[in-house]
Motif scaffolding. Sequence first.
Motif, PDB file in Angstrom:
ATOM      1  N   PRO A 355     -54.466 -19.413  36.167  1.00  0.00           N
ATOM      2  CA  PRO A 355     -53.979 -18.461  37.171  1.00  0.00           C
ATOM      3  C   PRO A 355     -53.900 -19.055  38.572  1.00  0.00           C
ATOM      4  CG  PRO A 355     -56.295 -18.041  36.696  1.00  0.00           C
ATOM      5  CD  PRO A 355     -55.855 -19.130  35.755  1.00  0.00           C
ATOM      6  N   ARG A 356     -54.498 -20.224  38.771  1.00  0.00           N
ATOM      7  CA  ARG A 356     -54.517 -20.819  40.107  1.00  0.00           C
ATOM      8  C   ARG A 356     -53.317 -21.733  40.352  1.00  0.00           C
ATOM      9  NH1 ARG A 356     -58.511 -24.000  41.364  1.00  0.00           N
ATOM     10  NH2 ARG A 356     -58.757 -23.254  43.516  1.00  0.00           N
ATOM     11  N   ILE A 357     -52.552 -22.016  39.301  1.00  0.00           N
ATOM     12  CA  ILE A 357     -51.253 -22.683  39.465  1.00  0.00           C
ATOM     13  C   ILE A 357     -50.212 -21.573  39.530  1.00  0.00           C
ATOM     14  CG2 ILE A 357     -49.500 -24.103  38.339  1.00  0.00           C
ATOM     15  CD1 ILE A 357     -51.606 -25.830  39.471  1.00  0.00           C
ATOM     16  N   VAL A 358     -49.837 -21.190  40.725  1.00  0.00           N
ATOM     17  CA  VAL A 358     -48.955 -20.030  40.903  1.00  0.00           C
ATOM     18  C   VAL A 358     -47.510 -20.495  40.744  1.00  0.00           C
ATOM     19  CG1 VAL A 358     -48.356 -18.105  42.394  1.00  0.00           C
ATOM     20  CG2 VAL A 358     -50.670 -19.067  42.476  1.00  0.00           C
ATOM     21  N   HIS A 359     -47.063 -20.528  39.482  1.00  0.00           N
ATOM     22  CA  HIS A 359     -45.716 -21.013  39.165  1.00  0.00           C
ATOM     23  C   HIS A 359     -44.792 -19.805  39.061  1.00  0.00           C
ATOM     24  CE1 HIS A 359     -43.312 -24.288  36.800  1.00  0.00           C
ATOM     25  NE2 HIS A 359     -42.686 -23.847  37.864  1.00  0.00           N
ATOM     26  N   GLN A 360     -43.959 -19.619  40.073  1.00  0.00           N
ATOM     27  CA  GLN A 360     -43.107 -18.444  40.144  1.00  0.00           C
ATOM     28  C   GLN A 360     -41.980 -18.518  39.106  1.00  0.00           C
ATOM     29  OE1 GLN A 360     -43.687 -15.871  42.074  1.00  0.00           O
ATOM     30  NE2 GLN A 360     -45.316 -16.728  43.368  1.00  0.00           N
ATOM     31  N   LEU A 361     -41.792 -17.433  38.369  1.00  0.00           N
ATOM     32  CA  LEU A 361     -40.721 -17.394  37.374  1.00  0.00           C
ATOM     33  C   LEU A 361     -39.341 -17.478  38.027  1.00  0.00           C
ATOM     34  CD1 LEU A 361     -42.072 -14.636  34.947  1.00  0.00           C
ATOM     35  CD2 LEU A 361     -42.226 -17.119  34.698  1.00  0.00           C
ATOM     36  N   THR A 362     -39.210 -17.006  39.263  1.00  0.00           N
ATOM     37  CA  THR A 362     -37.909 -17.083  39.933  1.00  0.00           C
ATOM     38  C   THR A 362     -37.500 -18.536  40.172  1.00  0.00           C
ATOM     39  OG1 THR A 362     -39.076 -16.775  42.040  1.00  0.00           O
ATOM     40  CG2 THR A 362     -38.031 -14.833  41.059  1.00  0.00           C
ATOM     41  N   GLN A 363     -38.471 -19.429  40.381  1.00  0.00           N
ATOM     42  CA  GLN A 363     -38.135 -20.850  40.538  1.00  0.00           C
ATOM     43  C   GLN A 363     -37.568 -21.408  39.236  1.00  0.00           C
ATOM     44  OE1 GLN A 363     -41.641 -22.909  41.898  1.00  0.00           O
ATOM     45  NE2 GLN A 363     -41.840 -21.685  43.755  1.00  0.00           N
ATOM     46  N   ILE A 364     -38.165 -21.020  38.122  1.00  0.00           N
ATOM     47  CA  ILE A 364     -37.739 -21.529  36.815  1.00  0.00           C
ATOM     48  C   ILE A 364     -36.392 -20.931  36.413  1.00  0.00           C
ATOM     49  CG2 ILE A 364     -38.366 -21.644  34.365  1.00  0.00           C
ATOM     50  CD1 ILE A 364     -41.318 -21.374  35.300  1.00  0.00           C
ATOM     51  N   ALA A 365     -36.118 -19.701  36.861  1.00  0.00           N
ATOM     52  CA  ALA A 365     -34.915 -18.987  36.428  1.00  0.00           C
ATOM     53  C   ALA A 365     -33.632 -19.510  37.074  1.00  0.00           C
ATOM     54  CB  ALA A 365     -35.064 -17.497  36.719  1.00  0.00           C
ATOM     55  N   ALA A 366     -33.742 -20.373  38.059  1.00  0.00           N
ATOM     56  CA  ALA A 366     -32.536 -20.938  38.670  1.00  0.00           C
ATOM     57  C   ALA A 366     -31.884 -21.949  37.725  1.00  0.00           C
ATOM     58  CB  ALA A 366     -32.888 -21.611  39.989  1.00  0.00           C
ATOM     59  N   ASP A 367     -30.564 -22.045  37.777  1.00  0.00           N
ATOM     60  CA  ASP A 367     -29.804 -23.050  37.012  1.00  0.00           C
ATOM     61  C   ASP A 367     -30.064 -22.954  35.511  1.00  0.00           C
ATOM     62  OD1 ASP A 367     -29.191 -23.839  39.569  1.00  0.00           O
ATOM     63  OD2 ASP A 367     -30.395 -25.665  39.521  1.00  0.00           O
ATOM     64  N   THR A 368     -30.116 -21.737  34.973  1.00  0.00           N
ATOM     65  CA  THR A 368     -30.514 -21.602  33.567  1.00  0.00           C
ATOM     66  C   THR A 368     -29.477 -22.138  32.586  1.00  0.00           C
ATOM     67  OG1 THR A 368     -29.643 -19.341  33.523  1.00  0.00           O
ATOM     68  CG2 THR A 368     -32.005 -19.605  33.959  1.00  0.00           C
ATOM     69  N   THR A 369     -28.207 -22.163  32.978  1.00  0.00           N
ATOM     70  CA  THR A 369     -27.184 -22.517  31.994  1.00  0.00           C
ATOM     71  C   THR A 369     -27.385 -23.922  31.448  1.00  0.00           C
ATOM     72  OG1 THR A 369     -25.644 -21.084  33.170  1.00  0.00           O
ATOM     73  CG2 THR A 369     -24.709 -22.613  31.574  1.00  0.00           C
ATOM     74  N   VAL A 370     -27.543 -24.898  32.319  1.00  0.00           N
ATOM     75  CA  VAL A 370     -27.736 -26.263  31.841  1.00  0.00           C
ATOM     76  C   VAL A 370     -29.093 -26.404  31.166  1.00  0.00           C
ATOM     77  CG1 VAL A 370     -28.727 -27.198  33.983  1.00  0.00           C
ATOM     78  CG2 VAL A 370     -27.424 -28.691  32.456  1.00  0.00           C
ATOM     79  N   LYS A 371     -30.093 -25.646  31.620  1.00  0.00           N
ATOM     80  CA  LYS A 371     -31.410 -25.692  30.969  1.00  0.00           C
ATOM     81  C   LYS A 371     -31.326 -25.168  29.536  1.00  0.00           C
ATOM     82  CE  LYS A 371     -33.995 -25.156  35.296  1.00  0.00           C
ATOM     83  NZ  LYS A 371     -34.834 -24.233  36.119  1.00  0.00           N
ATOM     84  N   VAL A 372     -30.605 -24.078  29.327  1.00  0.00           N
ATOM     85  CA  VAL A 372     -30.448 -23.526  27.981  1.00  0.00           C
ATOM     86  C   VAL A 372     -29.746 -24.530  27.065  1.00  0.00           C
ATOM     87  CG1 VAL A 372     -29.189 -21.765  26.661  1.00  0.00           C
ATOM     88  CG2 VAL A 372     -30.580 -21.103  28.645  1.00  0.00           C
ATOM     89  N   GLN A 373     -28.794 -25.252  27.609  1.00  0.00           N
ATOM     90  CA  GLN A 373     -28.078 -26.257  26.809  1.00  0.00           C
ATOM     91  C   GLN A 373     -29.039 -27.272  26.210  1.00  0.00           C
ATOM     92  OE1 GLN A 373     -25.098 -28.361  29.042  1.00  0.00           O
ATOM     93  NE2 GLN A 373     -24.805 -29.912  27.464  1.00  0.00           N
ATOM     94  N   PHE A 374     -29.979 -27.754  27.025  1.00  0.00           N
ATOM     95  CA  PHE A 374     -30.887 -28.796  26.555  1.00  0.00           C
ATOM     96  C   PHE A 374     -32.131 -28.229  25.866  1.00  0.00           C
ATOM     97  CE2 PHE A 374     -28.834 -31.184  30.175  1.00  0.00           C
ATOM     98  CZ  PHE A 374     -28.140 -32.067  29.359  1.00  0.00           C
ATOM     99  N   ARG A 375     -32.541 -27.014  26.216  1.00  0.00           N
ATOM    100  CA  ARG A 375     -33.828 -26.504  25.761  1.00  0.00           C
ATOM    101  C   ARG A 375     -33.717 -25.562  24.565  1.00  0.00           C
ATOM    102  NH1 ARG A 375     -36.524 -25.402  31.806  1.00  0.00           N
ATOM    103  NH2 ARG A 375     -35.960 -27.457  32.627  1.00  0.00           N
ATOM    104  N   PHE A 376     -32.659 -24.742  24.507  1.00  0.00           N
ATOM    105  CA  PHE A 376     -32.484 -23.817  23.392  1.00  0.00           C
ATOM    106  C   PHE A 376     -31.420 -24.311  22.412  1.00  0.00           C
ATOM    107  CE2 PHE A 376     -33.445 -19.849  26.239  1.00  0.00           C
ATOM    108  CZ  PHE A 376     -34.719 -20.322  26.479  1.00  0.00           C
ATOM    109  N   ALA A 377     -30.252 -24.665  22.973  1.00  0.00           N
ATOM    110  CA  ALA A 377     -29.116 -24.974  22.107  1.00  0.00           C
ATOM    111  C   ALA A 377     -29.398 -26.161  21.194  1.00  0.00           C
ATOM    112  CB  ALA A 377     -27.869 -25.233  22.949  1.00  0.00           C
ATOM    113  N   SER A 378     -30.092 -27.181  21.722  1.00  0.00           N
ATOM    114  CA  SER A 378     -30.341 -28.363  20.892  1.00  0.00           C
ATOM    115  C   SER A 378     -31.228 -28.020  19.697  1.00  0.00           C
ATOM    116  CB  SER A 378     -30.972 -29.471  21.732  1.00  0.00           C
ATOM    117  OG  SER A 378     -32.168 -29.035  22.340  1.00  0.00           O
ATOM    118  N   VAL A 379     -32.175 -27.101  19.877  1.00  0.00           N
ATOM    119  CA  VAL A 379     -33.015 -26.659  18.751  1.00  0.00           C
ATOM    120  C   VAL A 379     -32.180 -25.851  17.767  1.00  0.00           C
ATOM    121  CG1 VAL A 379     -34.966 -25.179  18.099  1.00  0.00           C
ATOM    122  CG2 VAL A 379     -35.158 -26.692  20.080  1.00  0.00           C
ATOM    123  N   ALA A 380     -31.387 -24.918  18.280  1.00  0.00           N
ATOM    124  CA  ALA A 380     -30.569 -24.082  17.408  1.00  0.00           C
ATOM    125  C   ALA A 380     -29.554 -24.920  16.621  1.00  0.00           C
ATOM    126  CB  ALA A 380     -29.848 -23.017  18.225  1.00  0.00           C
TER     127      ALA A 380
END
Length: 454
Positions: A355-380
């Motif tokens: 809980p002391r590493i305050v990693h905001q989900l809004t930071q991760i949610a930026a630029d999702t399209t290219v992230k999905v390509q490498f993180r979800f699509a390659s598995v699928a």
Amino acid sequence: MSAISPVSLSRDELRRRGSESDPAPARIIHLGLGHFFRAHQAWYTAHAADADGWGIAAFTGRGPKLAAELTEQDCLFTLVERGAAADRLEVVTSVVEARSGSDVHRLVEMAADPAVAIVTLTVTENGYRLTAEGAPDLDDADVLADRDDLRSGGWGARTVLGRLLCILAARRAAEAGPIAIVSCDNIPRNGVFVERGVTAFARDIGAGLAEWVDRNVSFVSTSVDRITPHIPDAPQAVADAGWIDRSTVITEPFADWVLAGEFPAGRPAWETAGARFVDDIESWENRKLWLLNGAHTILAVAGLPRGLLTVAEAIADPTCRALVEDFWDEAVQCLPAGTEHVRYRDQLVERFSNPRIVHQLTQIAADTTVKVQFRFASVAERTVAAGRRAFCSARAFGAWIDWVVARPTSPDPRADDIAEAAASDDPVVALIRIVSPSLAASEPFVSEVRAARG
């Protein structure tokens, strides 16, 4: 190291306290001066057994502000390893120069020095400005301007590609010898990816530069792992260490670095700091990309609509946790036999739960399209190709589609493509096609995504 009145962080003050010798010679150029670089590559270099021979000259990706702040404190900064119960602080000394990315004169000067042996990069997936085929995006005005400058004998350095070619052209002109380029990002086979883009750009520039690159430049692939969120209110006065530090970096205790490739002009003994050198990087990078980064994206797109704000909150949510665990079950079936993942998954849950590493989900949610390509699509894609049901990847896709349709203003360089797809007659197929045409053509997978939405 406590002090009643903290003093400004400087090498003179460090020497006075008997904890640092002269700065190491600058033998590494780094592009992308930021939090992750300082928590990862700079940290590994500072902890190498031969750290006194390997200083880093780091160049910002954008403006000069961070370089100016670091220069004011002799390029020193405090690294705070934030565990679940306590902090551990240290001053990192491996950065010996901090420069604005626009300081082309110094970049070229360093590149011409035979003692410089390595260029490292921390660049986002979109930061390379390459097309899906790996070619320079000549529709990008800055890429085009860099190409024209370099063709005419100037130094085009508006983009990462332009700066890399400046380095290589200057090194060639000075006959300074071979050099290694080390990519430290979340792109699969990142060394091969960067090699393809750099070589294509060099070929477009002409004058035999591509042939020189082929003979003299090594492209090293890496898997990098250390959660280092950007925390705007990171303490500017690290009183426990006795410093006034304007460039504090907060990171987690865990760190991992796996590298594959040659270093023709030498390298630090990073293995003495815990790095691993392997012949084949693919299983390591996929394990990290799918299990850590894939989980982060799932937690962001599924957690934010549920009112959750941080990774720690999202992993504690039963629905989000189940989405992650199920996706992991599917992803590990795509890893080569024998790839350790049980302990790594346990470590990830522990790391995410801090809980002391305050990693905001809004930071991760930026630029999702290219992230999905490498993180979800390659598995699928691998799951479908193996004849298995990609149900869990489809649920991840469904969460992403719900997110981008409901949050059209979330930062994404492909926002126009997303808007057009979302407004089409069949937005599910159109959105899947943006990241994977083959999955969009798979009716069973599309049906799974339709069922998973909402």
